[in-house]
Design a protein around this motif. Structure first.
Motif, PDB file in Angstrom:
ATOM      1  N   TRP A  90       0.832  -1.205   0.000  1.00  0.00           N
ATOM      2  CA  TRP A  90       0.000   0.000   0.000  1.00  0.00           C
ATOM      3  C   TRP A  90       0.868   1.258   0.000  1.00  0.00           C
ATOM      4  N   SER A  91       1.902   1.278   0.808  1.00  0.00           N
ATOM      5  CA  SER A  91       2.752   2.462   0.913  1.00  0.00           C
ATOM      6  C   SER A  91       3.524   2.731  -0.374  1.00  0.00           C
ATOM      7  N   PHE A  92       3.954   1.664  -1.068  1.00  0.00           N
ATOM      8  CA  PHE A  92       4.790   1.837  -2.256  1.00  0.00           C
ATOM      9  C   PHE A  92       3.983   1.975  -3.549  1.00  0.00           C
ATOM     10  N   ALA A  93       2.847   1.294  -3.638  1.00  0.00           N
ATOM     11  CA  ALA A  93       2.135   1.264  -4.924  1.00  0.00           C
ATOM     12  C   ALA A  93       0.634   1.448  -4.798  1.00  0.00           C
ATOM     13  N   GLY A  94       0.153   1.832  -3.617  1.00  0.00           N
ATOM     14  CA  GLY A  94      -1.276   2.062  -3.466  1.00  0.00           C
ATOM     15  C   GLY A  94      -2.085   0.788  -3.596  1.00  0.00           C
ATOM     16  N   TRP A  95      -3.364   0.944  -3.918  1.00  0.00           N
ATOM     17  CA  TRP A  95      -4.250  -0.211  -3.965  1.00  0.00           C
ATOM     18  C   TRP A  95      -3.875  -1.190  -5.069  1.00  0.00           C
ATOM     19  N   SER A  96      -3.361  -0.696  -6.187  1.00  0.00           N
ATOM     20  CA  SER A  96      -2.953  -1.606  -7.254  1.00  0.00           C
ATOM     21  C   SER A  96      -1.821  -2.517  -6.786  1.00  0.00           C
ATOM     22  N   GLY A  97      -0.940  -2.006  -5.925  1.00  0.00           N
ATOM     23  CA  GLY A  97       0.117  -2.840  -5.367  1.00  0.00           C
ATOM     24  C   GLY A  97      -0.429  -3.909  -4.447  1.00  0.00           C
ATOM     25  N   VAL A  98      -1.446  -3.547  -3.659  1.00  0.00           N
ATOM     26  CA  VAL A  98      -2.083  -4.516  -2.763  1.00  0.00           C
ATOM     27  C   VAL A  98      -2.729  -5.634  -3.580  1.00  0.00           C
ATOM     28  N   VAL A  99      -3.459  -5.262  -4.640  1.00  0.00           N
ATOM     29  CA  VAL A  99      -4.136  -6.262  -5.467  1.00  0.00           C
ATOM     30  C   VAL A  99      -3.124  -7.150  -6.187  1.00  0.00           C
ATOM     31  N   ALA A 100      -2.003  -6.581  -6.621  1.00  0.00           N
ATOM     32  CA  ALA A 100      -0.970  -7.392  -7.267  1.00  0.00           C
ATOM     33  C   ALA A 100      -0.425  -8.444  -6.305  1.00  0.00           C
ATOM     34  N   MET A 101      -0.206  -8.039  -5.055  1.00  0.00           N
ATOM     35  CA  MET A 101       0.279  -8.985  -4.059  1.00  0.00           C
ATOM     36  C   MET A 101      -0.755 -10.090  -3.812  1.00  0.00           C
ATOM     37  N   ILE A 102      -2.010  -9.697  -3.651  1.00  0.00           N
ATOM     38  CA  ILE A 102      -3.086 -10.670  -3.422  1.00  0.00           C
ATOM     39  C   ILE A 102      -3.225 -11.611  -4.617  1.00  0.00           C
ATOM     40  N   GLY A 103      -3.187 -11.037  -5.822  1.00  0.00           N
ATOM     41  CA  GLY A 103      -3.333 -11.850  -7.029  1.00  0.00           C
ATOM     42  C   GLY A 103      -2.251 -12.905  -7.136  1.00  0.00           C
ATOM     43  N   GLY A 104      -1.021 -12.531  -6.794  1.00  0.00           N
ATOM     44  CA  GLY A 104       0.061 -13.505  -6.823  1.00  0.00           C
ATOM     45  C   GLY A 104      -0.164 -14.642  -5.848  1.00  0.00           C
ATOM     46  N   MET A 105      -0.615 -14.328  -4.646  1.00  0.00           N
ATOM     47  CA  MET A 105      -0.863 -15.366  -3.642  1.00  0.00           C
ATOM     48  C   MET A 105      -1.953 -16.327  -4.104  1.00  0.00           C
ATOM     49  N   LEU A 106      -3.052 -15.779  -4.627  1.00  0.00           N
ATOM     50  CA  LEU A 106      -4.172 -16.634  -5.020  1.00  0.00           C
ATOM     51  C   LEU A 106      -3.859 -17.422  -6.289  1.00  0.00           C
ATOM     52  N   ALA A 107      -3.016 -16.874  -7.159  1.00  0.00           N
ATOM     53  CA  ALA A 107      -2.590 -17.639  -8.338  1.00  0.00           C
ATOM     54  C   ALA A 107      -1.803 -18.876  -7.913  1.00  0.00           C
ATOM     55  N   VAL A 108      -0.952 -18.717  -6.907  1.00  0.00           N
ATOM     56  CA  VAL A 108      -0.231 -19.878  -6.374  1.00  0.00           C
ATOM     57  C   VAL A 108      -1.221 -20.878  -5.783  1.00  0.00           C
ATOM     58  N   GLY A 109      -2.217 -20.359  -5.051  1.00  0.00           N
ATOM     59  CA  GLY A 109      -3.239 -21.235  -4.474  1.00  0.00           C
ATOM     60  C   GLY A 109      -3.975 -22.028  -5.534  1.00  0.00           C
ATOM     61  N   MET A 110      -4.301 -21.390  -6.658  1.00  0.00           N
ATOM     62  CA  MET A 110      -4.965 -22.097  -7.753  1.00  0.00           C
ATOM     63  C   MET A 110      -4.067 -23.202  -8.302  1.00  0.00           C
ATOM     64  N   GLY A 111      -2.771 -22.910  -8.420  1.00  0.00           N
ATOM     65  CA  GLY A 111      -1.846 -23.925  -8.896  1.00  0.00           C
ATOM     66  C   GLY A 111      -1.788 -25.134  -7.978  1.00  0.00           C
ATOM     67  N   LEU A 112      -1.842 -24.890  -6.674  1.00  0.00           N
ATOM     68  CA  LEU A 112      -1.778 -26.001  -5.718  1.00  0.00           C
ATOM     69  C   LEU A 112      -3.008 -26.898  -5.804  1.00  0.00           C
ATOM     70  N   THR A 113      -4.158 -26.343  -6.185  1.00  0.00           N
ATOM     71  CA  THR A 113      -5.364 -27.175  -6.287  1.00  0.00           C
ATOM     72  C   THR A 113      -5.221 -28.221  -7.387  1.00  0.00           C
ATOM     73  N   ARG A 114      -4.458 -27.916  -8.408  1.00  0.00           N
ATOM     74  CA  ARG A 114      -4.238 -28.906  -9.484  1.00  0.00           C
ATOM     75  C   ARG A 114      -3.492 -30.115  -8.941  1.00  0.00           C
ATOM     76  N   ARG A 115      -2.532 -29.872  -8.073  1.00  0.00           N
ATOM     77  CA  ARG A 115      -1.788 -30.968  -7.459  1.00  0.00           C
ATOM     78  C   ARG A 115      -2.690 -31.750  -6.501  1.00  0.00           C
ATOM     79  N   LEU A 116      -3.519 -31.033  -5.738  1.00  0.00           N
ATOM     80  CA  LEU A 116      -4.434 -31.698  -4.804  1.00  0.00           C
ATOM     81  C   LEU A 116      -5.399 -32.635  -5.529  1.00  0.00           C
ATOM     82  N   ALA A 117      -5.792 -32.234  -6.730  1.00  0.00           N
ATOM     83  CA  ALA A 117      -6.782 -33.015  -7.472  1.00  0.00           C
ATOM     84  C   ALA A 117      -6.257 -34.371  -7.920  1.00  0.00           C
ATOM     85  N   ILE A 118      -4.929 -34.509  -8.022  1.00  0.00           N
ATOM     86  CA  ILE A 118      -4.377 -35.776  -8.537  1.00  0.00           C
ATOM     87  C   ILE A 118      -3.723 -36.623  -7.450  1.00  0.00           C
TER      88      ILE A 118
END
Length: 403
Positions: free
Chosen positions: A366-394
């Protein structure tokens, strides 16, 4: 009860009593923990601290809670479930009221950390209780209703403190939340049936460590623990810093209006119970990625410059998070082979660690990039989470045994 098993089944009086008690427990836990979240900008102003430091009001609680969970779950194996859970809620409620009287930031943080320590006796123990006492056909719905109580408590804590802070000041607002938590704790103690399938075990450090090692050796559980860190970290980061965005220009909303926006937490009550039920019908491996995808979509939508659209985005983040958490947490209970309270404790350790770490690191974004920076950080975390679900499925999973 389940025929011949003594397990609690949907439709019985014991099921209704248990779910009322667990709903009250989830309500109190999240209300007491997250009542400070809409007040972070107020703390930054009144105590003259940065947004990152203001976030410690929440992170101090979740950090001590995360570590203490590993001990509390072990104590419950030796001392029993109900007494520890009831004492945790009531003790945390009293400390919440005490925190409102702290004159200095350091003292306030110490009490908030103590709240996490005391509250640790509830979350992992509750998951263990439901896994032991509920019939497999009913545990998904029961877990969903417990998580739904958490959603309702989170909404109430955030909404009330936001509204009351404008009317009577933030200190009295926190006192009111503490009093509500105390009543919830008494309801829990009065309504929860005693454990019928709990086997008391002596507290042995060696056995405890072996239990944790066994759970960490399970690849399915390891991935579920990672999911807990990611989905919770992303969720808390949204709620920690969206208030800074909405209170500042160009929106410049009042604390009361921002408080009412947190009413979208109600969708968490619906999504947790609904997705818990759907997971029992269609499989957790199918429902978990759906919940994470909805959370990610909501985070992206909050980039809008329209308050109405931002509220829709927050609602989707909330829906997706509670759906994912309901599915993942019940999956842990189904997957664990024995020592289920310890399995749940490891899940919640990563869950609250995600809240603490990501919730504060989001302040740097938030301090360095405002709300777009916060969303970028969140998006990266959830993208990793989506990737892990593929492994869980098999991966081979015990879930198929009970669906």
């Amino acid at each position: 009860m389940g025929e011949g098993s003594g397990l609690i089944e949907r439709g019985s009086a014991a099921f209704r009593r248990t779910n009322l008690a667990m709903f009250a427990a989830g309500f109190a836990t999240f209300a007491l923990m997250y009542c400070v979240q809409p007040l972070l900008p107020v703390f930054a102003r009144d105590f003259r601290v940065t947004p990152v430091v203001a976030s410690f009001a929440l992170s101090a609680t979740t950090f001590t809670l995360a570590g203490a969970l590993l001990v509390a779950s072990a104590l419950s194996e030796a001392w029993g479930r109900k007494a520890i859970m009831a004492g945790s809620i009531i003790g945390a409620a009293v400390l919440t009221m005490v925190s409102a009287a702290m004159p200095h930031w350091g003292a306030f943080l110490v009490v908030r950390a103590a709240i996490g320590l005391v509250l640790s006796g509830l979350p992992a123990v509750a998951m263990g209780y439901l896994a032991e006492e509920m019939h497999p056909r009913s545990v998904g719905l029961a877990m969903g209703l417990y998580v739904g109580g958490s959603g309702f408590g989170g909404m109430t804590g955030r909404l009330l403190t936001g509204v009351l802070a404008d009317a009577i000041g933030w200190r009295w607002a926190i006192v009111v939340i503490g009093a509500i938590g105390l009543v919830s704790g008494l309801v829990f103690a009065a309504r929860l049936p005693p454990s019928r399938h709990f086997s008391r075990r002596s507290l042995a450090i060696g056995s405890l460590l072996r239990g944790y090692r066994a759970h960490l050796a399970d690849p399915v559980l390891r991935l579920l623990y990672a999911e807990a860190f990611l989905i919770m970290g992303a969720f808390v980061t949204v709620y920690n810093y969206i208030t800074f965005r909405l209170l500042a220009p160009p929106f410049a909303l009042s604390q009361t209006v921002v408080g009412f926006i947190f009413a979208v937490y109600l969708v968490g009550v619906v999504s947790s119970a609904w997705m818990g039920h759907l997971a029992s019908r269609f499989g957790r491996a199918r429902m978990l990625p759906l919940g994470i995808a909805i959370e990610l979509l909501g985070a992206v939508i909050t980039l809008s410059g329209s308050v109405a659209v931002i509220v829709v985005g927050i609602a989707l983040v909330t829906f997706g998070f509670f759906a994912s958490h309901s599915v993942a947490s019940s999956w842990v209970g189904a997957q664990a082979r024995g020592a289920r309270a310890q399995a749940a404790a490891l899940y919640l350790f990563l869950y609250y660690l995600g809240s603490s770490v990501a919730g504060s690191l989001g302040g740097l974004a938030w301090s360095f990039a405002g709300w777009s920076g916060v969303v970028a950080m969140i998006g990266g975390m959830l993208a990793v989470g989506m990737g892990l679900t593929r492994r869980l499925a098999i991966l081979p999973s015990r879930v198929q045994e009970i669906i």
